[in-house]
Design a protein around this motif. Sequence first.
Motif, PDB file in Angstrom:
ATOM      1  N   GLU A  38       0.834  -1.205   0.000  1.00 19.23           N
ATOM      2  CA  GLU A  38       0.000   0.000   0.000  1.00 19.23           C
ATOM      3  C   GLU A  38       0.869   1.255   0.000  1.00 19.23           C
ATOM      4  OE1 GLU A  38      -3.076   0.006  -0.566  1.00 19.23           O
ATOM      5  OE2 GLU A  38      -3.509  -2.099  -0.198  1.00 19.23           O
ATOM      6  N   ILE A  39       1.894   1.261   0.818  1.00 14.51           N
ATOM      7  CA  ILE A  39       2.775   2.426   0.918  1.00 14.51           C
ATOM      8  C   ILE A  39       3.564   2.612  -0.375  1.00 14.51           C
ATOM      9  CG2 ILE A  39       4.820   3.335   2.108  1.00 14.51           C
ATOM     10  CD1 ILE A  39       3.651   1.853   4.664  1.00 14.51           C
ATOM     11  N   THR A  40       4.138   1.547  -0.889  1.00 10.52           N
ATOM     12  CA  THR A  40       4.947   1.619  -2.110  1.00 10.52           C
ATOM     13  C   THR A  40       4.122   2.071  -3.307  1.00 10.52           C
ATOM     14  OG1 THR A  40       6.392  -0.123  -1.270  1.00 10.52           O
ATOM     15  CG2 THR A  40       6.467   0.298  -3.647  1.00 10.52           C
ATOM     16  N   SER A  41       2.968   1.443  -3.506  1.00 15.08           N
ATOM     17  CA  SER A  41       2.131   1.795  -4.664  1.00 15.08           C
ATOM     18  C   SER A  41       1.587   3.214  -4.533  1.00 15.08           C
ATOM     19  CB  SER A  41       1.000   0.784  -4.843  1.00 15.08           C
ATOM     20  OG  SER A  41       0.143   0.764  -3.716  1.00 15.08           O
ATOM     21  N   SER A  42       1.258   3.618  -3.321  1.00 15.16           N
ATOM     22  CA  SER A  42       0.721   4.964  -3.116  1.00 15.16           C
ATOM     23  C   SER A  42       1.788   6.028  -3.348  1.00 15.16           C
ATOM     24  CB  SER A  42       0.130   5.080  -1.713  1.00 15.16           C
ATOM     25  OG  SER A  42      -0.989   4.215  -1.593  1.00 15.16           O
ATOM     26  N   LYS A  43       2.994   5.782  -2.874  1.00 16.01           N
ATOM     27  CA  LYS A  43       4.076   6.741  -3.126  1.00 16.01           C
ATOM     28  C   LYS A  43       4.363   6.854  -4.618  1.00 16.01           C
ATOM     29  CE  LYS A  43       6.536   6.617   1.284  1.00 16.01           C
ATOM     30  NZ  LYS A  43       7.787   6.215   1.970  1.00 16.01           N
ATOM     31  N   LEU A  44       4.263   5.745  -5.316  1.00 12.05           N
ATOM     32  CA  LEU A  44       4.495   5.753  -6.761  1.00 12.05           C
ATOM     33  C   LEU A  44       3.446   6.601  -7.477  1.00 12.05           C
ATOM     34  CD1 LEU A  44       6.148   4.689  -9.141  1.00 12.05           C
ATOM     35  CD2 LEU A  44       4.697   2.659  -9.137  1.00 12.05           C
ATOM     36  N   VAL A  45       2.186   6.412  -7.139  1.00 13.33           N
ATOM     37  CA  VAL A  45       1.137   7.179  -7.808  1.00 13.33           C
ATOM     38  C   VAL A  45       1.198   8.654  -7.407  1.00 13.33           C
ATOM     39  CG1 VAL A  45      -0.900   7.002  -6.281  1.00 13.33           C
ATOM     40  CG2 VAL A  45      -1.195   6.846  -8.739  1.00 13.33           C
TER      41      VAL A  45
END
Length: 159
Positions: A38-45
């Motif tokens: 969740e953290i990784t994908s959210s930071k990416l977006v």
Amino acid sequence: MKTLALLAPAMLIAAPAAAQVMTPAQYVSTAGASDLYEITSSKLVLQTTQDPKIRSFAQMMVMEHTKSTAQVKAAAARARVKAAPAKLNPLQTELVSELRSESGAARDARYIAQQKAAHNQALEVQKAYAMEGTSAPLKAAAAGIVPVVQQHVDMLKSM
């Protein structure tokens, strides 16, 4: 890769959730991987989205999943469960890769689709451990996380 992208949400939901009770270590590992995704994908977006609703949601995901990681780690310490550093599972790694390969509105749409599947799975894991887990501190942490994840699921329904 595109075929996997179509199957990924279904595979996330089909991942081992409530089929059998997880050991405390399995729960800590699964919850940690979920939060890390969740953290990784959210930071990416957050690097590219122009949509204020997605930006707000992604910022909330970073904050709230960082908090739930801390809650699970603290409960694991109380339960004397050794918590290895969180790492993405192979599917989560592929999902992040899929997000990286997209841009603009396509990335935003893929992010929301992935979030819906990931949060449905996370909700099942948290509910299952809260109900049937074998470690009291971890059960309490899971029970506290359930309403937060449910709120995320509800928010995603309107996105």
